[in-house]
Design a protein around this motif. Structure first.
Motif, PDB file in Angstrom:
ATOM      1  N   UNK A 163       0.832  -1.192   0.000  1.00  0.00           N
ATOM      2  CA  UNK A 163       0.000   0.000   0.000  1.00  0.00           C
ATOM      3  C   UNK A 163       0.870   1.247   0.000  1.00  0.00           C
ATOM      4  N   UNK A 164       0.301   2.322  -0.527  1.00  0.00           N
ATOM      5  CA  UNK A 164       1.001   3.600  -0.552  1.00  0.00           C
ATOM      6  C   UNK A 164       1.584   3.958  -1.903  1.00  0.00           C
ATOM      7  N   UNK A 165       1.573   3.029  -2.849  1.00  0.00           N
ATOM      8  CA  UNK A 165       2.060   3.349  -4.193  1.00  0.00           C
ATOM      9  C   UNK A 165       0.939   4.065  -4.950  1.00  0.00           C
ATOM     10  N   UNK A 166       1.246   5.235  -5.504  1.00  0.00           N
ATOM     11  CA  UNK A 166       0.208   5.986  -6.206  1.00  0.00           C
ATOM     12  C   UNK A 166       0.591   6.378  -7.626  1.00  0.00           C
ATOM     13  N   UNK A 167       1.820   6.038  -8.056  1.00  0.00           N
ATOM     14  CA  UNK A 167       2.252   6.439  -9.391  1.00  0.00           C
ATOM     15  C   UNK A 167       3.383   5.525  -9.865  1.00  0.00           C
ATOM     16  N   UNK A 168       3.814   5.754 -11.093  1.00  0.00           N
ATOM     17  CA  UNK A 168       4.907   4.933 -11.616  1.00  0.00           C
ATOM     18  C   UNK A 168       6.220   5.207 -10.883  1.00  0.00           C
ATOM     19  N   UNK A 169       6.371   6.418 -10.351  1.00  0.00           N
ATOM     20  CA  UNK A 169       7.563   6.721  -9.549  1.00  0.00           C
ATOM     21  C   UNK A 169       7.613   5.866  -8.298  1.00  0.00           C
ATOM     22  N   UNK A 170       6.447   5.665  -7.683  1.00  0.00           N
ATOM     23  CA  UNK A 170       6.358   4.793  -6.507  1.00  0.00           C
ATOM     24  C   UNK A 170       6.734   3.363  -6.886  1.00  0.00           C
ATOM     25  N   UNK A 171       6.218   2.907  -8.030  1.00  0.00           N
ATOM     26  CA  UNK A 171       6.559   1.567  -8.502  1.00  0.00           C
ATOM     27  C   UNK A 171       8.076   1.432  -8.632  1.00  0.00           C
ATOM     28  N   UNK A 172       8.704   2.433  -9.221  1.00  0.00           N
ATOM     29  CA  UNK A 172      10.155   2.402  -9.422  1.00  0.00           C
ATOM     30  C   UNK A 172      10.895   2.387  -8.090  1.00  0.00           C
ATOM     31  N   UNK A 174       1.151  -0.197  -9.212  1.00  0.00           N
ATOM     32  CA  UNK A 174       0.505   0.687  -8.241  1.00  0.00           C
ATOM     33  C   UNK A 174      -1.010   0.620  -8.326  1.00  0.00           C
ATOM     34  N   UNK A 175      -1.570   0.339  -9.486  1.00  0.00           N
ATOM     35  CA  UNK A 175      -3.025   0.269  -9.616  1.00  0.00           C
ATOM     36  C   UNK A 175      -3.593  -0.953  -8.903  1.00  0.00           C
ATOM     37  N   UNK A 176      -2.842  -2.035  -8.903  1.00  0.00           N
ATOM     38  CA  UNK A 176      -3.294  -3.255  -8.239  1.00  0.00           C
ATOM     39  C   UNK A 176      -2.748  -3.416  -6.834  1.00  0.00           C
ATOM     40  N   UNK A 217      11.676   1.851   1.968  1.00  0.00           N
ATOM     41  CA  UNK A 217      11.386   2.732   0.825  1.00  0.00           C
ATOM     42  C   UNK A 217      10.168   3.604   1.099  1.00  0.00           C
ATOM     43  N   UNK A 218       9.454   3.340   2.205  1.00  0.00           N
ATOM     44  CA  UNK A 218       8.339   4.201   2.599  1.00  0.00           C
ATOM     45  C   UNK A 218       6.958   3.670   2.316  1.00  0.00           C
ATOM     46  N   UNK A 219       6.855   2.371   2.084  1.00  0.00           N
ATOM     47  CA  UNK A 219       5.560   1.756   1.763  1.00  0.00           C
ATOM     48  C   UNK A 219       5.246   0.658   2.768  1.00  0.00           C
ATOM     49  N   UNK A 220       3.999   0.239   2.793  1.00  0.00           N
ATOM     50  CA  UNK A 220       3.567  -0.796   3.734  1.00  0.00           C
ATOM     51  C   UNK A 220       3.248  -2.074   2.993  1.00  0.00           C
TER      52      UNK A 220
END
Length: 68
Positions: free
Chosen positions: A9-18, A37-39, A62-65
């Motif tokens: 959780x916490x990914x909202x864009x392709x930058x987050x994915x990266x 991030x969409x899924x 990296x800042x995500x859960x």
């Protein structure tokens, strides 16, 4: 080799994915990473000696859960 699908959780864009992919790719034994991030998922292919704890810790740094 084993394939893991993690819910992140916490990914909202392709930058987050990266960010998540880069964090996991820095772990020795990780051979493939695909974040979506969409899924809210990350698919990881790792050698058998890579623990889930190592994967979870890298994602959290990296800042995500990661949901268990």
């Amino acid at each position: 080799m084993k394939r893991e699908t993690l819910t992140v959780t916490g990914m909202s864009c392709t930058g987050c994915e990266q960010n998540v992919e880069n964090a996991l790719e820095n772990i020795s034994g990780v051979t493939r990473v695909d974040a979506d991030n969409e899924g809210d998922t990350v698919e990881v292919v790792v050698e058998d000696d890579v623990s889930d704890d190592d994967l979870h810790a890298a994602i959290e740094r990296a800042g995500y859960d990661v949901l268990a």
